[in-house]
Design an enzyme around this catalytic site. Structure first.
Site, PDB file in Angstrom:
ATOM      1  N   SER A   1     -63.798 -12.892  40.968  1.00 12.30           N
ATOM      2  CA  SER A   1     -63.233 -12.031  39.606  1.00 12.30           C
ATOM      3  C   SER A   1     -64.707 -11.073  39.307  1.00 12.30           C
ATOM      4  CB  SER A   1     -62.804 -12.654  38.438  1.00 12.30           C
ATOM      5  OG  SER A   1     -62.194 -11.775  37.523  1.00 12.30           O
TER       6      SER A   1
ATOM      7  N   GLY B   1     -67.006 -12.872  32.535  1.00 10.26           N
ATOM      8  CA  GLY B   1     -68.015 -11.861  32.219  1.00 10.26           C
ATOM      9  C   GLY B   1     -68.274 -12.202  30.520  1.00 10.26           C
TER      10      GLY B   1
END
Length: 513
Positions: A202, A125
């Site tokens: 994830s 991210g």
């Protein structure tokens, strides 16, 4: 050329045609925006740096992705596009200050049509790019088309501000734009636009959970593979790193809170409006990357909290693979808590779990573990990751055929900076190199691990093709179903059913709620 030579050449061509010799593949394809020339290799074709949306620069910073401009002539697709802005971390030495970054990469076998398509959404991210993941092994072992994508990260993908359309969801919107590109163009590469599997780990796995309930992603994929996703996880105080307070959700934040934080950060940066913010240099925004790592719910892309929508049965009814690694949280303990002392362990449990701490300490006494760091790792692996993953499998099984796994190779090659005091085990995202094996993995892997990688490549390609990972020569992988079956993925005969609830003490954790 003599008459005899020409005759021999013509005879050779005729004989080749009679023998059914396939024509040499061409690396030129036509997309809706224009022609691309990729690279022909011995067993595959590759196309890198394909723009799927307009560069989000200038006035397009913090706007939903816009259509890519068409080009004339044939565009070279022989090298990756720019990675999205990222500063790099102690575990990923990457870097980019270029916002012109909405590119994807396609790897496809040399011949054939209507092949299953796998679209990889990378994790983290705040760092990463599609080009870091080699799609060749999966494409060639599975006779499938593999797409890896970039999307806006951190403050560039999750920033929010009062009145800003798309606040907190620009990265998700990028991913959906890439999936629309796949639906519209992948047929030119030999892929089946009606058979697309999204796969991610994830942060990428959590993004897939968002797409399962997002109106804008309906119909863009037919199967989902969620690895180590945090969609159903809370974040207790101090669970990841020191000083991080408790929040309700690991990955989600309300639109109102996102916009409030954005306005406060704008003031700290000396800006009173978006025009000022959009003129700031990229590196000026890097300190805010993790602050806007969470996606916002309450807007057009994510109308409601994804965890609530999943629990309410609002997910797309698609076949799913979902699972975690056996020792998920060792990664975070290794990065931030490796030298944990015996005296600190109960304090951390109390900080994270409050009034429930005494019961947890009785269930996970230090006497059961070789070190406090391993004890703390197991508490959070079981209490957060395993509990959430099992619930994700249960919810998925209510909507479609679901296959659950636990990646259990506790000697997996480590690509993260673990201290010597903490064995990595089957750490967070340890399974990713087995599906995208690069030279680093192949150099470190033992024969049994390379065999496991080959097995996993076939499992995932089979799932992408039929919605079922099983196939000839593979250990049987039963559906999760009413029996709550979980497949351990490990070298040799260790690929078999595991008693996941007992292994991760799920009865204890569910009784603790």
């Amino acid at each position: 050329m003599s008459g005899r030579t020409a005759g021999l050449a013509l005879a050779a061509l005729l004989l080749a045609g009679c023998a059914g010799a396939p024509p040499e593949p061409t690396a030129v394809v036509r997309t809706e925006a224009g022609e691309l020339r990729g690279v022909v290799a011995a067993d595959h074709l590759s196309y890198q740096g394909i723009p799927y949306a307009a560069p989000p620069v200038g006035e397009l910073r913090w706007q939903p992705p816009k259509p890519v401009a068409a080009w004339t002539g044939t565009r070279a697709a022989d090298r990756p596009g720019n990675a999205c802005p990222q500063e790099g971390t102690e575990y990923a030495k990457t870097g980019s200050t270029t916002e012109d970054c909405l590119y994807l990469n396609v790897t496809t076998p040399r011949s054939g049509q209507r092949k299953p398509v796998l679209v990889w959404i990378h994790g983290d991210g705040v760092v990463g790019s599609g080009a870091l993941f080699d799609g060749v092994p999966l494409a060639t072992a599975g006779d499938a088309v593999v797409v890896t994508i970039n999307y806006r990260l951190g403050v560039f993908g999750g920033f929010g501000y009062p009145g800003l359309a798309g606040s907190g969801t620009f990265g998700l919107a990028d991913q959906q734009a890439a999936l629309r590109w796949v639906k519209q163009n992948i047929g030119a590469f030999g892929g089946d636009p009606g058979n697309v599997t999204v796969i991610g780990s994830s942060y990428g796995g959590s993004s897939i959970s968002a797409h399962l309930v997002s109106p804008g992603a309906q119909g863009l994929f037919q199967r989902a593979s969620v690895h180590s996703g945090e969609a159903l996880m809370p974040l207790p105080a101090g669970a990841v790193s020191p000083g991080i307070p408790a929040v309700d959700w690991f990955i989600w934040r309300s639109l109102a809170e996102t916009e409030q934080v954005g306005a406060a950060m704008a003031a700290e940066l000396g800006c009173a409006d978006l025009d000022c913010l959009r003129k700031l240099p990229v590196d000026k925004l890097f300190p805010l990357m993790r602050m806007f790592q969470s996606y916002a719910y309450g807007g057009e892309v994510l109308p409601e909290l994804p965890a609530a929508a999943l629990r309410a049965g609002k997910a797309q009814p698609v076949p799913m693979v979902t699972g975690i690694t056996r020792d998920e949280h060792r990664t975070f303990v290794g990065l931030f808590r490796a030298e944990l002392s015996a005296a600190e362990y109960p304090k951390l449990v109390a900080e994270a779990f409050g009034a429930k701490a005494d019961r947890i300490l009785r269930e996970y006494p230090l006497s059961q573990f070789e070190s406090p760091a391993l004890a703390w790792s197991e508490v959070l692996t079981d209490g957060l990751w395993a509990t959430a993953a099992f619930e994700q499998a249960e919810l998925g099984a209510q909507r479609g055929k679901t296959f659950a796994y636990s990646f259990a190779d506790r000697e997996a090659p480590s690509y993260l900076p673990f201290p010597q005091s903490l064995p990595p085990g089957a750490f967070h995202a340890a399974d990713t190199p087995y599906l995208f094996p690069d030279k680093g993995f192949r150099d470190k892997a033992k024969p049994g691990q390379r065999e496991l990688s080959e097995r996993m490549l076939k499992y995932w390609a089979n799932f992408a093709r039929t919605g079922d990972p099983n196939g000839p020569g593979l250990p049987k992988w039963d559906e999760f179903g009413p029996a709550k079956y979980v497949q351990a993925l490990a070298p040799g005969e260790a690929t078999r059913q595991v008693d996941f609830p007992a292994q991760h003490r799920l009865e204890f954790w569910r009784g603790l709620r």
